[in-house]
Structure formats: structure tokens, C-alpha cells
Scaffold this motif. Structure first.
Motif, PDB file in Angstrom:
ATOM      1  N   SER A  33       0.848  -1.185   0.000  1.00 50.59           N
ATOM      2  CA  SER A  33       0.000   0.000   0.000  1.00 50.59           C
ATOM      3  C   SER A  33       0.885   1.237   0.000  1.00 50.59           C
ATOM      4  CB  SER A  33      -0.930   0.022   1.211  1.00 50.59           C
ATOM      5  OG  SER A  33      -0.191   0.217   2.385  1.00 50.59           O
ATOM      6  N   ILE A  34       0.363   2.319  -0.570  1.00 49.26           N
ATOM      7  CA  ILE A  34       1.077   3.595  -0.535  1.00 49.26           C
ATOM      8  C   ILE A  34       0.078   4.715  -0.298  1.00 49.26           C
ATOM      9  CG2 ILE A  34       3.023   2.889  -1.987  1.00 49.26           C
ATOM     10  CD1 ILE A  34       1.724   4.293  -4.316  1.00 49.26           C
ATOM     11  N   LYS A  35       0.567   5.811   0.264  1.00 53.09           N
ATOM     12  CA  LYS A  35      -0.253   6.986   0.524  1.00 53.09           C
ATOM     13  C   LYS A  35       0.080   8.032  -0.532  1.00 53.09           C
ATOM     14  CE  LYS A  35      -1.105  10.439   4.101  1.00 53.09           C
ATOM     15  NZ  LYS A  35      -0.714  10.880   5.462  1.00 53.09           N
ATOM     16  N   THR A  36      -0.946   8.543  -1.208  1.00 52.51           N
ATOM     17  CA  THR A  36      -0.761   9.518  -2.267  1.00 52.51           C
ATOM     18  C   THR A  36      -2.039  10.345  -2.388  1.00 52.51           C
ATOM     19  OG1 THR A  36      -0.148   9.780  -4.593  1.00 52.51           O
ATOM     20  CG2 THR A  36      -1.504   7.872  -4.047  1.00 52.51           C
ATOM     21  N   THR A  37      -2.095  11.230  -3.384  1.00 48.90           N
ATOM     22  CA  THR A  37      -3.314  12.001  -3.599  1.00 48.90           C
ATOM     23  C   THR A  37      -4.368  11.122  -4.272  1.00 48.90           C
ATOM     24  OG1 THR A  37      -2.601  12.815  -5.752  1.00 48.90           O
ATOM     25  CG2 THR A  37      -2.015  14.156  -3.829  1.00 48.90           C
ATOM     26  N   VAL A  38      -5.610  11.516  -4.155  1.00 44.67           N
ATOM     27  CA  VAL A  38      -6.710  10.736  -4.725  1.00 44.67           C
ATOM     28  C   VAL A  38      -6.577  10.639  -6.243  1.00 44.67           C
ATOM     29  CG1 VAL A  38      -9.213  10.679  -5.068  1.00 44.67           C
ATOM     30  CG2 VAL A  38      -8.290  11.261  -2.835  1.00 44.67           C
ATOM     31  N   GLU A  82       4.550 -13.762  -6.426  1.00 47.96           N
ATOM     32  CA  GLU A  82       3.719 -13.725  -5.219  1.00 47.96           C
ATOM     33  C   GLU A  82       2.335 -13.116  -5.446  1.00 47.96           C
ATOM     34  OE1 GLU A  82       5.833 -11.868  -2.009  1.00 47.96           O
ATOM     35  OE2 GLU A  82       7.724 -12.830  -2.576  1.00 47.96           O
ATOM     36  N   ILE A  83       2.275 -11.981  -6.130  1.00 48.90           N
ATOM     37  CA  ILE A  83       1.012 -11.251  -6.231  1.00 48.90           C
ATOM     38  C   ILE A  83       0.068 -11.885  -7.247  1.00 48.90           C
ATOM     39  CG2 ILE A  83      -0.004  -9.029  -6.823  1.00 48.90           C
ATOM     40  CD1 ILE A  83       2.579  -7.738  -5.704  1.00 48.90           C
ATOM     41  N   ALA A  84       0.556 -12.157  -8.454  1.00 49.55           N
ATOM     42  CA  ALA A  84      -0.308 -12.712  -9.504  1.00 49.55           C
ATOM     43  C   ALA A  84      -0.923 -14.061  -9.119  1.00 49.55           C
ATOM     44  CB  ALA A  84       0.457 -12.825 -10.816  1.00 49.55           C
ATOM     45  N   PRO A  85      -0.180 -14.988  -8.489  1.00 49.82           N
ATOM     46  CA  PRO A  85      -0.824 -16.251  -8.104  1.00 49.82           C
ATOM     47  C   PRO A  85      -1.971 -16.076  -7.102  1.00 49.82           C
ATOM     48  CG  PRO A  85       1.541 -16.521  -8.114  1.00 49.82           C
ATOM     49  CD  PRO A  85       1.276 -15.070  -8.319  1.00 49.82           C
ATOM     50  N   LYS A  86      -1.917 -15.036  -6.258  1.00 43.20           N
ATOM     51  CA  LYS A  86      -3.005 -14.798  -5.309  1.00 43.20           C
ATOM     52  C   LYS A  86      -4.292 -14.417  -6.022  1.00 43.20           C
ATOM     53  CE  LYS A  86      -1.361 -11.675  -2.590  1.00 43.20           C
ATOM     54  NZ  LYS A  86      -1.141 -10.741  -1.497  1.00 43.20           N
ATOM     55  N   PHE A  87      -4.175 -13.790  -7.208  1.00 47.11           N
ATOM     56  CA  PHE A  87      -5.344 -13.299  -7.919  1.00 47.11           C
ATOM     57  C   PHE A  87      -5.756 -14.189  -9.078  1.00 47.11           C
ATOM     58  CE2 PHE A  87      -3.509  -9.239  -6.230  1.00 47.11           C
ATOM     59  CZ  PHE A  87      -4.534  -8.975  -5.341  1.00 47.11           C
ATOM     60  N   MET A  88      -5.269 -15.417  -9.142  1.00 43.05           N
ATOM     61  CA  MET A  88      -5.576 -16.291 -10.272  1.00 43.05           C
ATOM     62  C   MET A  88      -7.055 -16.665 -10.349  1.00 43.05           C
ATOM     63  SD  MET A  88      -3.077 -16.526 -12.123  1.00 43.05           S
ATOM     64  CE  MET A  88      -2.620 -17.906 -13.116  1.00 43.05           C
ATOM     65  N   ASN A  89      -7.737 -16.782  -9.229  1.00 40.84           N
ATOM     66  CA  ASN A  89      -9.136 -17.194  -9.230  1.00 40.84           C
ATOM     67  C   ASN A  89     -10.103 -16.020  -9.334  1.00 40.84           C
ATOM     68  OD1 ASN A  89      -8.344 -19.861  -8.938  1.00 40.84           O
ATOM     69  ND2 ASN A  89      -8.316 -19.717  -6.722  1.00 40.84           N
ATOM     70  N   PHE A  90      -9.573 -14.782  -9.439  1.00 44.64           N
ATOM     71  CA  PHE A  90     -10.423 -13.599  -9.514  1.00 44.64           C
ATOM     72  C   PHE A  90     -10.836 -13.349 -10.951  1.00 44.64           C
ATOM     73  CE2 PHE A  90      -9.270 -13.333  -5.397  1.00 44.64           C
ATOM     74  CZ  PHE A  90      -8.951 -12.119  -4.832  1.00 44.64           C
ATOM     75  N   ASP A  91     -11.915 -12.577 -11.107  1.00 48.03           N
ATOM     76  CA  ASP A  91     -12.217 -12.033 -12.421  1.00 48.03           C
ATOM     77  C   ASP A  91     -11.151 -11.003 -12.742  1.00 48.03           C
ATOM     78  OD1 ASP A  91     -14.519 -13.526 -12.607  1.00 48.03           O
ATOM     79  OD2 ASP A  91     -15.757 -12.005 -11.645  1.00 48.03           O
ATOM     80  N   TYR A  95      -8.343  -5.601  -8.121  1.00 45.77           N
ATOM     81  CA  TYR A  95      -7.220  -6.041  -7.296  1.00 45.77           C
ATOM     82  C   TYR A  95      -6.786  -4.984  -6.293  1.00 45.77           C
ATOM     83  CZ  TYR A  95      -6.828  -8.796 -11.599  1.00 45.77           C
ATOM     84  OH  TYR A  95      -7.078  -9.561 -12.699  1.00 45.77           O
ATOM     85  N   THR A  96      -7.219  -3.745  -6.472  1.00 45.72           N
ATOM     86  CA  THR A  96      -6.782  -2.657  -5.597  1.00 45.72           C
ATOM     87  C   THR A  96      -7.978  -1.985  -4.937  1.00 45.72           C
ATOM     88  OG1 THR A  96      -6.795  -1.065  -7.408  1.00 45.72           O
ATOM     89  CG2 THR A  96      -4.711  -2.176  -6.952  1.00 45.72           C
ATOM     90  N   ARG A  97      -7.695  -1.290  -3.851  1.00 48.77           N
ATOM     91  CA  ARG A  97      -8.720  -0.557  -3.102  1.00 48.77           C
ATOM     92  C   ARG A  97      -8.163   0.830  -2.804  1.00 48.77           C
ATOM     93  NH1 ARG A  97      -8.728  -3.516   1.567  1.00 48.77           N
ATOM     94  NH2 ARG A  97     -10.281  -4.900   0.679  1.00 48.77           N
ATOM     95  N   VAL A 113      -5.134   6.253   0.479  1.00 48.11           N
ATOM     96  CA  VAL A 113      -4.245   5.100   0.527  1.00 48.11           C
ATOM     97  C   VAL A 113      -4.746   4.127  -0.529  1.00 48.11           C
ATOM     98  CG1 VAL A 113      -3.521   3.103   1.876  1.00 48.11           C
ATOM     99  CG2 VAL A 113      -3.645   5.340   2.946  1.00 48.11           C
ATOM    100  N   ILE A 114      -3.841   3.685  -1.398  1.00 47.37           N
ATOM    101  CA  ILE A 114      -4.180   2.650  -2.367  1.00 47.37           C
ATOM    102  C   ILE A 114      -3.467   1.384  -1.930  1.00 47.37           C
ATOM    103  CG2 ILE A 114      -2.382   3.440  -3.957  1.00 47.37           C
ATOM    104  CD1 ILE A 114      -4.203   2.369  -6.239  1.00 47.37           C
ATOM    105  N   GLU A 115      -4.210   0.269  -1.886  1.00 48.96           N
ATOM    106  CA  GLU A 115      -3.658  -0.975  -1.376  1.00 48.96           C
ATOM    107  C   GLU A 115      -4.163  -2.144  -2.201  1.00 48.96           C
ATOM    108  OE1 GLU A 115      -5.000  -0.794   2.640  1.00 48.96           O
ATOM    109  OE2 GLU A 115      -7.091  -1.141   2.103  1.00 48.96           O
ATOM    110  N   LEU A 116      -3.407  -3.217  -2.145  1.00 46.77           N
ATOM    111  CA  LEU A 116      -3.816  -4.448  -2.811  1.00 46.77           C
ATOM    112  C   LEU A 116      -4.888  -5.125  -1.968  1.00 46.77           C
ATOM    113  CD1 LEU A 116      -0.327  -5.802  -3.882  1.00 46.77           C
ATOM    114  CD2 LEU A 116      -2.026  -4.699  -5.325  1.00 46.77           C
ATOM    115  N   VAL A 117      -5.894  -5.659  -2.619  1.00 48.91           N
ATOM    116  CA  VAL A 117      -7.022  -6.282  -1.929  1.00 48.91           C
ATOM    117  C   VAL A 117      -6.609  -7.659  -1.432  1.00 48.91           C
ATOM    118  CG1 VAL A 117      -9.355  -7.176  -2.247  1.00 48.91           C
ATOM    119  CG2 VAL A 117      -8.707  -5.011  -3.272  1.00 48.91           C
ATOM    120  N   GLU A 118      -6.994  -7.977  -0.232  1.00 52.62           N
ATOM    121  CA  GLU A 118      -6.759  -9.301   0.361  1.00 52.62           C
ATOM    122  C   GLU A 118      -8.113  -9.968   0.575  1.00 52.62           C
ATOM    123  OE1 GLU A 118      -3.790 -10.626   1.055  1.00 52.62           O
ATOM    124  OE2 GLU A 118      -2.698  -8.835   0.425  1.00 52.62           O
TER     125      GLU A 118
END
Length: 125
Positions: A33-38, A82-91, A95-97, A113-118
Motif C-alpha cells: 500500500s502507498i499513501k498519495t493524492t486521490v 507472489e502477487i499474480a498467483p493470489k489473484f488467479m481465481n479472480f475475475d 485487485y486494488t482498493r 491510501v491505495i492498497e492491494l485487496v486481500e
């Protein structure tokens, strides 16, 4: 008129903007995750989700495309291993929030804050 203009310029010329978004995507993949402007977060989401979708393929062409958009070896390695295998079953996508934080103290810019969805697909079914 803004015919077919579908991106934000972020006050930068094209090559600077692409490099900035590639570096932000690398930071997102390395840190989670990182903090930035909207506004930057919304543009980064477009770039990051396309990179993750591309990394899910895993072919040599996909690796080359990801490296052309984000030339950061450690981030690309983590993305493919690491990241791509976690999202293999997703449409494709989702992937981000983006979580809005309020205004920055110095200039009043809206921050986020933009972060990867878990998320777990097994619980949703």
C-alpha cells in the motif's frame, strides 16, 4: 474539446507521467500500500490492475510487457511470483482498493491510501 481523452495528465508531460506511475506501481507491489493524492491513486489503479492482469498470464510476452511499463526487477519478480498467483481465481480487475483519508495539511489536497485487496474467494461462494 476533450474528445477521447481518457487519462489525467497530473501536471506532467507523457514520459514523466508514465515513469512516475511505473515507479508508484513498483512501490505498491513491494509495500502492499502507498499513501498519495486521490487523483494519482485513481490513475495508479488503472496502471496497476493492468499489470496484475498481464502478470496472471505468465508468458514471456507478458513478462516483457510488464518490464516495459515498470522496469523495476524486484517489483516485477514479486508481481509474477507472489502477487499474480493470489489473484488467479479472480475475475479480471478489482485487485486494488482506494481509501480516502481527507485533506493534506499543507495545501489541502485530498489524500488516499491505495492498497492491494486481500480477499478470499472461498468465503464468498
Amino acid at each position: 474539446m476533450r474528445h477521447h481523452v481518457d487519462h489525467r495528465t497530473l501536471g506532467r508531460y507523457g514520459s514523466h507521467r508514465r515513469l512516475m506511475l511505473g515507479n508508484m506501481a513498483a512501490s505498491l507491489f513491494l509495500n502492499g500500500s502507498i499513501k498519495t493524492t486521490v487523483t494519482r491513486a485513481k490513475e495508479l489503479r488503472r496502471v496497476a490492475e493492468k499489470l496484475i492482469t498481464r502478470a496472471r498470464g505468465g508468458s514471456v510476452h507478458d513478462i516483457r510487457v510488464v518490464f516495459s511499463k515498470m522496469p523495476h526487477k524486484e517489483a516485477a519478480k514479486k508481481l509474477f511470483q507472489e502477487i499474480a498467483p493470489k489473484f488467479m481465481n479472480f475475475d479480471k480487475g478489482g485487485y486494488t482498493r482506494i481509501v480516502k483519508l481527507g485533506a493534506r495539511k499543507g495545501d489541502g489536497s485530498p489524500m488516499a491510501v491505495i492498497e492491494l485487496v486481500e480477499r478470499k474467494d472461498d468465503e464468498n461462494k
